[in-house]
Write an enzyme that holds these catalytic residues in place. Structure first.
Site, PDB file in Angstrom:
ATOM      1  N   ARG A 156       0.832  -1.226   0.000  1.00 32.84           N
ATOM      2  CA  ARG A 156       0.000   0.000   0.000  1.00 32.84           C
ATOM      3  C   ARG A 156       0.859   1.266   0.000  1.00 32.84           C
ATOM      4  O   ARG A 156       0.468   2.287   0.557  1.00 32.84           O
ATOM      5  CB  ARG A 156      -0.951   0.036   1.202  1.00 32.84           C
ATOM      6  N   SER A 216     -10.981   0.343   3.431  1.00 37.13           N
ATOM      7  CA  SER A 216     -10.138  -0.014   4.580  1.00 37.13           C
ATOM      8  C   SER A 216      -9.477   1.252   5.103  1.00 37.13           C
ATOM      9  O   SER A 216      -8.773   1.925   4.361  1.00 37.13           O
ATOM     10  CB  SER A 216      -9.072  -1.011   4.162  1.00 37.13           C
ATOM     11  N   GLU A 314      -4.338   3.569   6.146  1.00 39.55           N
ATOM     12  CA  GLU A 314      -4.274   3.545   4.683  1.00 39.55           C
ATOM     13  C   GLU A 314      -4.827   4.868   4.143  1.00 39.55           C
ATOM     14  O   GLU A 314      -4.365   5.378   3.122  1.00 39.55           O
ATOM     15  CB  GLU A 314      -5.109   2.360   4.169  1.00 39.55           C
TER      16      GLU A 314
HETATM   17  P1  NAP Z   1      -7.574   9.972  -3.790  1.00 42.91           P
HETATM   18  O1  NAP Z   1      -8.259   9.369  -2.621  1.00 42.91           O
HETATM   19  O2  NAP Z   1      -8.256  11.043  -4.523  1.00 42.91           O
HETATM   20  O3  NAP Z   1      -6.158  10.484  -3.345  1.00 42.91           O
HETATM   21  C1  NAP Z   1      -5.401   9.772  -2.390  1.00 42.91           C
HETATM   22  C2  NAP Z   1      -3.932  10.165  -2.512  1.00 42.91           C
HETATM   23  O4  NAP Z   1      -3.405   9.570  -3.685  1.00 42.91           O
HETATM   24  C3  NAP Z   1      -3.725  11.639  -2.711  1.00 42.91           C
HETATM   25  O5  NAP Z   1      -3.684  12.233  -1.462  1.00 42.91           O
HETATM   26  C4  NAP Z   1      -2.419  11.686  -3.462  1.00 42.91           C
HETATM   27  O6  NAP Z   1      -1.355  11.492  -2.537  1.00 42.91           O
HETATM   28  C5  NAP Z   1      -2.463  10.416  -4.256  1.00 42.91           C
HETATM   29  N1  NAP Z   1      -2.814  10.569  -5.685  1.00 42.91           N
HETATM   30  C6  NAP Z   1      -4.008  10.399  -6.295  1.00 42.91           C
HETATM   31  N2  NAP Z   1      -3.900  10.551  -7.613  1.00 42.91           N
HETATM   32  C7  NAP Z   1      -2.597  10.827  -7.868  1.00 42.91           C
HETATM   33  C8  NAP Z   1      -1.840  11.093  -9.034  1.00 42.91           C
HETATM   34  N3  NAP Z   1      -2.391  11.124 -10.265  1.00 42.91           N
HETATM   35  N4  NAP Z   1      -0.512  11.331  -8.902  1.00 42.91           N
HETATM   36  C9  NAP Z   1       0.070  11.331  -7.687  1.00 42.91           C
HETATM   37  N5  NAP Z   1      -0.587  11.091  -6.550  1.00 42.91           N
HETATM   38  C10 NAP Z   1      -1.902  10.841  -6.630  1.00 42.91           C
HETATM   39  O7  NAP Z   1      -7.145   8.846  -4.800  1.00 42.91           O
HETATM   40  P2  NAP Z   1      -8.074   7.843  -5.599  1.00 42.91           P
HETATM   41  O8  NAP Z   1      -7.935   8.106  -7.036  1.00 42.91           O
HETATM   42  O9  NAP Z   1      -9.447   7.807  -5.039  1.00 42.91           O
HETATM   43  O10 NAP Z   1      -7.341   6.519  -5.294  1.00 42.91           O
HETATM   44  C11 NAP Z   1      -7.185   6.129  -3.937  1.00 42.91           C
HETATM   45  C12 NAP Z   1      -6.410   4.873  -3.807  1.00 42.91           C
HETATM   46  O11 NAP Z   1      -6.824   4.135  -2.655  1.00 42.91           O
HETATM   47  C13 NAP Z   1      -6.650   3.986  -4.935  1.00 42.91           C
HETATM   48  O12 NAP Z   1      -5.527   3.227  -5.044  1.00 42.91           O
HETATM   49  C14 NAP Z   1      -7.828   3.195  -4.435  1.00 42.91           C
HETATM   50  O13 NAP Z   1      -8.056   2.117  -5.207  1.00 42.91           O
HETATM   51  C15 NAP Z   1      -7.291   2.890  -3.103  1.00 42.91           C
HETATM   52  N6  NAP Z   1      -8.281   2.314  -2.284  1.00 42.91           N
HETATM   53  C16 NAP Z   1      -8.110   0.994  -2.016  1.00 42.91           C
HETATM   54  C17 NAP Z   1      -9.022   0.323  -1.306  1.00 42.91           C
HETATM   55  C18 NAP Z   1      -8.804  -1.144  -0.996  1.00 42.91           C
HETATM   56  O14 NAP Z   1      -9.711  -1.780  -0.592  1.00 42.91           O
HETATM   57  N7  NAP Z   1      -7.624  -1.710  -1.182  1.00 42.91           N
HETATM   58  C19 NAP Z   1     -10.156   0.988  -0.823  1.00 42.91           C
HETATM   59  C20 NAP Z   1     -10.316   2.351  -1.102  1.00 42.91           C
HETATM   60  C21 NAP Z   1      -9.363   3.006  -1.851  1.00 42.91           C
HETATM   61  P3  NAP Z   1      -0.418  12.674  -2.009  1.00 42.91           P
HETATM   62  O15 NAP Z   1      -1.303  13.523  -1.180  1.00 42.91           O
HETATM   63  O16 NAP Z   1       0.614  11.958  -1.231  1.00 42.91           O
HETATM   64  O17 NAP Z   1       0.104  13.389  -3.213  1.00 42.91           O
END
Ligand code: NAP
Length: 318
Positions: A156, A216, A314
């Protein structure tokens, strides 16, 4: 650049205050321009993807939030190249549709491609990092291509610096089900696996139409094998998992929270540990970021006191 834009509707938690400044970018040039503007105005920058892994503080963000909406999914051989703003699940759906194996167990994970690679997503025995051929970032105004080993992928987390603009996932038409976590997946087609994973996830996470969540909230602890064994001796039945993306053994935190601490449904204000999966924090309408913070701290303290384990989050607090 807009000002005082509410962030809650742009997150899956549905919580938190406004961004002082906000913009959406659909091209690398717009992204570069926004980053330049922020530097000239001395503004802090926060990158946003799908808002699925963030908790925005009640007071909001005093700086510029840049929402990444870079589009496009292109097939090159058996590789899918996707813009950072594409939905991750859209990439998985495309791979399954095209008969390409490698990310099907990662069906139904919310967020964008950028968020997926930066956060090194994994689930049910697969990790996106295993398929990443390269990631393109905008770093100090330059477009830089990182190969897999330069991304520093771990559990992660990654060591990717800069803003992700595109990523390439090398898949294969000759795959087989990854069924080590979910034996029922064995023998299934890509479409069967996707359907099964989506159904499993739907039963495990709150319905976003009813409640907020960032999935999570905590990471599962990774312990050295010896320590995990001692814990298993103390708590018979505790499952342990080997990991595709890191060394060490993964302990299911949900099991400890449920079977040992009895914390399913434990709540503070409008925030509670979800009954079907206590790793998940569910937020009722009207829940504040403060409620979530207090609940998370209480869980962290109990884990430390009872097991001597310092759990990590996370979800990122903004
Ligand atoms: P988000 O929540 O909008 O952003 C979360 C962090 O990701 C941001 O604070 C930023 O980190 C970084 N980020 C997002 N897009 C980026 C980019 N293009 N370049 C650089 N950094 C970026 O992000 P999201 O798109 O919704 O994705 C969240 C992540 O958590 C995904 O991987 C999602 O699948 C994952 N997730 C996983 C689960 C699971 O069950 N495993 C559940 C929910 C979410 P910084 O602030 O450090 O720049």
């Amino acid at each position: 650049m807009e000002s005082n834009v509410p962030l809650a509707p742009l997150t899956t938690f549905g919580i938190g205050g406004p961004a002082r400044y906000f913009c959406r970018v659909t091209t690398v040039e717009e992204l570069r321009q926004s980053l330049d503007d922020a530097r000239d105005k001395n503004l802090r920058v926060q990158i946003f993807g799908g808002g699925s892994n963030v908790l925005v503080r009640d007071e909001g963000f005093n700086g510029l939030v840049i929402k990444i909406e870079l589009p496009g999914i292109v097939r090159e051989g058996d590789t899918l190249v996707a813009g950072a703003g594409e939905s991750w699940d859209g990439v998985v759906a495309r791979a399954v549709h095209e008969g390409l194996w490698g990310i099907e167990n990662l069906s139904g994970i919310p967020g964008t491609v950028g968020g997926a690679v930066v956060g090194s997503i994994g689930a049910y025995g697969q990790a996106a990092a295993q398929t990443v051929a390269w990631v393109e970032v905008l770093l100090n105004g330059e477009r830089v291509r990182l190969n897999n080993s330069e991304c520093g992928f771990g559990y992660r987390m990654s060591a990717i610096a800069g803003v992700v603009v595109r990523a390439a996932f090398a898949l294969t038409p000759h795959g087989a089900p990854e069924a080590s976590y979910v034996p029922e997946l064995a023998g299934g087609s890509l479409a069967d696996i996707r359907r099964a994973i989506l159904a499993t996830r739907a039963g495990k996470f709150p319905r976003l139409a009813e409640e907020g969540t960032a999935g999570s909230f905590f990471k599962n602890p990774i312990l050295p094998p010896g320590e995990a064994k001692r814990l298993q001796e103390r708590y018979p039945g505790l499952p342990v998992f080997s990991m595709p993306e890191a060394s060490g053994v993964k302990i299911p935190l949900a099991w400890l929270l449920d079977k040992v601490l009895g914390l399913k449904g434990f709540c503070v204000g409008g925030a509670r540990l979800y009954e079907r999966q206590p790793l998940v924090i569910a937020a009722k309408k009207g829940c504040s970021a403060r409620d979530v913070e207090h609940l998370a701290r209480a869980v962290e303290e109990m884990m430390e006191e009872r097991f001597g384990i310092a759990i990590e989050r996370e979800v990122k607090t903004i």
